[in-house]
Design an enzyme around this catalytic site. Structure first.
Site, PDB file in Angstrom:
ATOM      1  N   CYS A 134       9.137  -3.540  -9.199  1.00 45.98           N
ATOM      2  CA  CYS A 134       9.541  -2.146  -9.443  1.00 45.98           C
ATOM      3  C   CYS A 134      11.055  -2.001  -9.419  1.00 45.98           C
ATOM      4  O   CYS A 134      11.576  -0.892  -9.318  1.00 45.98           O
ATOM      5  CB  CYS A 134       8.900  -1.218  -8.415  1.00 45.98           C
ATOM      6  SG  CYS A 134       9.404  -1.533  -6.715  1.00 45.98           S
ATOM      7  N   SER A 181       3.954  -5.236   6.558  1.00 50.29           N
ATOM      8  CA  SER A 181       4.753  -5.443   7.764  1.00 50.29           C
ATOM      9  C   SER A 181       4.923  -4.172   8.579  1.00 50.29           C
ATOM     10  O   SER A 181       5.385  -4.210   9.718  1.00 50.29           O
ATOM     11  CB  SER A 181       6.136  -6.001   7.400  1.00 50.29           C
ATOM     12  OG  SER A 181       6.834  -5.083   6.579  1.00 50.29           O
TER      13      SER A 181
END
Length: 389
Positions: free
Chosen positions: A333, A247
């Protein structure tokens, strides 16, 4: 050195060498202790327990040592030398095909609140505690000494990790315009000035190599591509096509730059600046290798529920689109998302998509992101390689 006194019975975690002292464990402290001060921690009987950096907040002390010693140049030198020796054992430091690795990984290297990544002859240092911020110049000086000619420049980058202090990013030692690093023989431009983390996600190095092994003749989609690391490895692995999606326009620019540096003029690769969910929604079903490596969906426990919903939704879209016989590399993560949390979210997505799925690999952070055995919270990266029928 100012002292902090623990409540009765609150020394047990320190006796197990856990490097954090929470504010609720403190009975009282000497007057005028400030953020970043080096403090001596004693139990309710006045007996020495540890020395660490004090900071306002839930984690009140990050332990530097369980020995009653001075925190001076010799201390920083010893800790950095120990970290470098470990990387030499890992065969990562100063090898011909790899000059990109993590030298210091916080608690994993007994330096809580400190990250140091090496990119060629430049070290990028990041503080996650006020104490490490205050010690940055002394650490940088000892770092250059310890590296014995392998590092000329030390860049400090903590604007995003200590936003309430507004530290200024910049070179502490040296200066360079060369931001090219080598990882397993591939070249990458590292944006340590404006990029995420220290400029590159070193922790996916071994997982990128595994992807290369599987990329031959596949149509690859790399979501949340950032610098295009997985995409570049897929190209070298012989993929038919590689599509990179992020993005961020800056990320797409960096991906294209890295691709051109390694595979100039190769038309197999295209990059798209697009929202990941929107792209997956509109994508066809021609991909047979998909990488999902999103940013952390949960940075604290309060966000865990919504994060797991996000992982389920994202993986569901991938399961719906991937070809029969395809491979899905999927990651989290988020430190607060455990391996079981993540696996359950992915399994839920597979069931909702009515796909038969096999686990081929269970992935984790590499050796240069070590986990202190007394600090299991340091295990943050988890991933799965799935074969989808």
């Amino acid at each position: 050195m100012k002292q902090i006194f623990l409540k009765r019975g609150k020394e047990e975690s320190l006796q197990r060498f856990h490097p954090w002292i929470f504010s609720g464990a403190i009975h009282h402290a000497d007057e005028n202790i400030a953020d970043g001060d080096i403090v001596r921690v004693v139990n309710s009987m006045g007996e020495f327990m540890a020395i660490g950096h004090y900071q306002m907040g839930s984690i009140a002390v990050r332990v530097l040592t369980f020995s009653d010693v001075e925190i001076d140049d010799a201390f920083w030198h010893s800790r950095l030398a120990s970290a470098l020796q470990a990387r030499k054992v890992m065969k990562l430091a100063n090898t011909p095909l790899n000059d990109t690795y993590r030298l210091v990984h916080g608690e994993g290297d007994h330096l809580p609140g400190l990250i140091i990544d090496i990119y060629g002859r430049t070290a990028v240092m990041q503080a996650h505690s006020v104490g490490m911020h205050l010690a940055r110049k002394a650490i940088a000086q000892q770092l250059v000494v310890v590296m014995q000619g392998m590092v000329d420049n030390v860049y400090y980058k903590s604007e995003t990790t200590l936003p309430f202090m507004e530290p200024e990013n910049g070179f502490i030692i040296g200066s360079t315009d060369d931001c090219t690093a080598t990882e397993n023989g591939l070249k990458f431009r590292v944006d340590w000035l404006r990029g995420q983390k220290t400029g590159f996600f070193v922790d996916q190095r071994e997982n990128r190599s595994l992807l290369e092994h599987y990329a031959q003749d596949r149509n690859v989609l790399n979501m949340f591509c950032y610098t295009g690391g997985f995409s570049v490895y897929a190209m070298r692995g012989g993929a038919k096509i590689v599509h990179s999606v992020d993005s961020s326009a800056k990320a797409i620019e960096l991906t294209r730059s890295n691709m051109e540096m390694n595979f100039p003029g190769d038309t197999r690769h295209e990059a798209f600046c697009e929202d990941a969910f929107r792209y997956l929604e509109q994508a066809g079903s021609n991909y047979d290798l998909i990488i999902l490596d999103p940013p952390a969906f949960a940075k604290h426990r309060g966000a865990l529920h919504n994060a797991l919903k996000g992982y389920t939704r994202l993986n569901l879209k991938a399961f719906e689109k991937i070809q029969k016989g395809g491979l899905l590399f999927t990651f989290s993560c988020s430190q607060v998302v455990t391996k079981d949390h993540f696996r359950n979210a992915v399994f839920t997505a597979a069931a909702m998509a009515h796909r038969k799925v096999r686990i081929l690999h269970q992935l984790h952070q590499p050796a240069d992101h070590p986990i202190n055995i007394y600090h299991p919270e340091g295990e943050y990266l988890k991933g799965l390689v799935l074969y989808v029928e």
